[in-house]
Design an enzyme around this catalytic site. Structure first.
Site, short mmCIF file in Angstrom:
data_model
loop_
_atom_site.label_atom_id
_atom_site.label_comp_id
_atom_site.label_asym_id
_atom_site.label_seq_id
_atom_site.Cartn_x
_atom_site.Cartn_y
_atom_site.Cartn_z
N ARG A 112 -23.85 -8.45 0.84
CA ARG A 112 -23.99 -7.10 1.43
C ARG A 112 -24.14 -7.32 2.93
NH1 ARG A 112 -27.72 -2.11 -0.41
NH2 ARG A 112 -25.88 -1.94 -1.73
N HIS A 139 -17.74 0.15 -0.37
CA HIS A 139 -18.76 -0.16 -1.38
C HIS A 139 -18.06 -0.12 -2.75
CE1 HIS A 139 -22.53 -0.80 -3.14
NE2 HIS A 139 -23.17 0.32 -2.86
N GLN A 142 -20.01 0.17 -6.09
CA GLN A 142 -20.51 1.52 -6.35
C GLN A 142 -19.40 2.37 -6.99
OE1 GLN A 142 -23.75 2.79 -5.66
NE2 GLN A 142 -22.95 4.35 -7.03
N ASP A 234 -23.92 11.50 -0.58
CA ASP A 234 -24.58 10.26 -0.14
C ASP A 234 -25.43 10.64 1.07
OD1 ASP A 234 -25.29 7.61 0.38
OD2 ASP A 234 -23.34 7.05 1.23
N CYS A 274 -25.07 8.04 -5.03
CA CYS A 274 -25.15 6.58 -5.23
C CYS A 274 -26.59 6.08 -5.18
CB CYS A 274 -24.29 5.88 -4.19
SG CYS A 274 -24.73 6.31 -2.50
N ARG A 302 -24.45 0.53 -12.71
CA ARG A 302 -24.27 -0.58 -11.75
C ARG A 302 -24.47 -1.90 -12.49
NH1 ARG A 302 -24.99 0.32 -6.41
NH2 ARG A 302 -24.01 -1.71 -6.24
#
Ligand code: CP
Ligand code: NVA
Length: 319
Positions: A112, A139, A142, A234, A274, A302
């Site tokens: 990340r 991402h 996600q 988001d 998310c 996830r």
């Protein structure tokens, strides 16, 4: 004998959804759903016994880290969090040297990062699979869990409409690419100056034409939400943008996902985020905790999607 479909066996890196054609992405999603069902029936294969995933986090994380670490344990392997302040990419050591060491001792790398270029360089120097666990640009993990969740809820998703209300950021970009590859119409409502970049929209439109779906960008959140099957949002201020927080709260004030906005969507619409959410900022408590919200199923996915992804990319890596 592995049941990983042929078209997934060559998959190594997972850097951006736009790297994959619709067939590959949908095969991966099929497998994610299948593996979750097996998991629910107590069937877990130790597909990654003795394998090690190296994890690098330049930014905080709950779901991504927990998902990857838990998944590695469930697959019979192990994950190591390499505290970025200890390894110091580009400061303590050149990224190419770090990557060669990681690839020599581990079987995969998940990172990340701030700049997407770091992910690209990791992949360029690594002989082992590299997974993007979020960059400023995208991402993809996600989006994989998101589409898995939408498919789980609706079954057939082709022709449905997803309205993304908020910042044209990493999450929105990956989601757009995943939606069009799954046959969903994608609409984004963002204030002026915060829309998705032209290059992303153009690339999305090329794929959307191929799939017979549409992409629309508007500055009107209520127009975007009209008849939507999925309403997604988001945070307005992503990790690393904290200094812009006040300006962003001002610019996004009309873009809250609340009961009035949900009135525009279909009564059967689901609400996604998310997470982490800034409650009563981009989304109200009422909506986030309401009956249309599936944010915690989305978060749980996830784990299932990342476990499947790890199995796909790391099963055939040689020591
Ligand atoms: N959605 C997501 O990636 O969560 P984390 O930042 O907690 O990993
Ligand atoms: N856009 C957010 C997503 C967090 C999971 C960020 O980059 O901070």
């Amino acid at each position: 004998m592995s049941d990983i479909p042929k078209n997934l066996r060559a998959l190594r890196n997972f850097l951006a959804i736009s790297d994959f054609d619709a067939g590959t992405l949908n095969s991966l999603l099929d497998l994610c759903l299948k593996r979750k069902e097996e998991f629910r029936h107590g069937r877990l294969r130790p597909a990654l016994q003795n394998k090690v995933l190296a994890m690098i986090f330049q930014k905080p994380s709950l779901r991504t880290r927990l998902g990857f670490e838990t998944a590695m344990v469930q697959l019979g392997g192990h994950a190591i969090n390499l505290e970025e302040h200890q390894i110091g990419i580009g400061q303590r050591e050149h990224i190419g040297d770090i990557t060669r060491v990681l690839a020599s001792m581990c079987d995969g790398i998940m990172a990340r990062v701030f700049a997407h270029q770091i992910i690209v360089e990791l992949a360029a120097h690594s002989s082992k699979p590299v997974i993007n666990g979020l960059s400023d640009w995208s991402h993809p993990c996600q989006a994989l869990a998101d589409l898995m969740t939408i498919r789980e809820r609706f079954g057939q998703v082709a022709g449905r409409k997803l309205a993304y209300i908020g910042d044209g950021n990493n999450v929105a970009r990956s989601l757009m690419h995943a939606c069009v590859r799954s046959g969903l119409h994608f609409v984004i409502a963002a204030p002026q100056g915060y829309a998705l970049d032209v290059g992303t929209i153009e690339a999305g439109l090329t794929e959307a034409d191929r799939q017979g779906v549409t992409i629309l960008q508007t500055e009107d959140p209520h127009e975007a939400a009209e008849h939507a099957d999925v309403v997604y949002t988001d945070v307005w201020t992503s990790m690393g943008q904290e200094a812009e927080s006040a300006a962003r709260e001002h610019a996004f004030a009309r873009f809250q996902v609340n009961a009035a906005l949900m009135e525009r969507a279909r009564p059967t619409a689901i609400v996604m985020h998310c997470l982490p959410a800034h409650r009563n900022v981009e989304i109200t408590d009422e909506v986030l905790d309401g009956p249309q919200s599936i944010v915690f199923e989305q978060a749980e996915n996830r784990l299932h999607s990342q476990r499947t992804l790890l199995e796909v990319v790391m099963t055939h890596t040689a020591h």
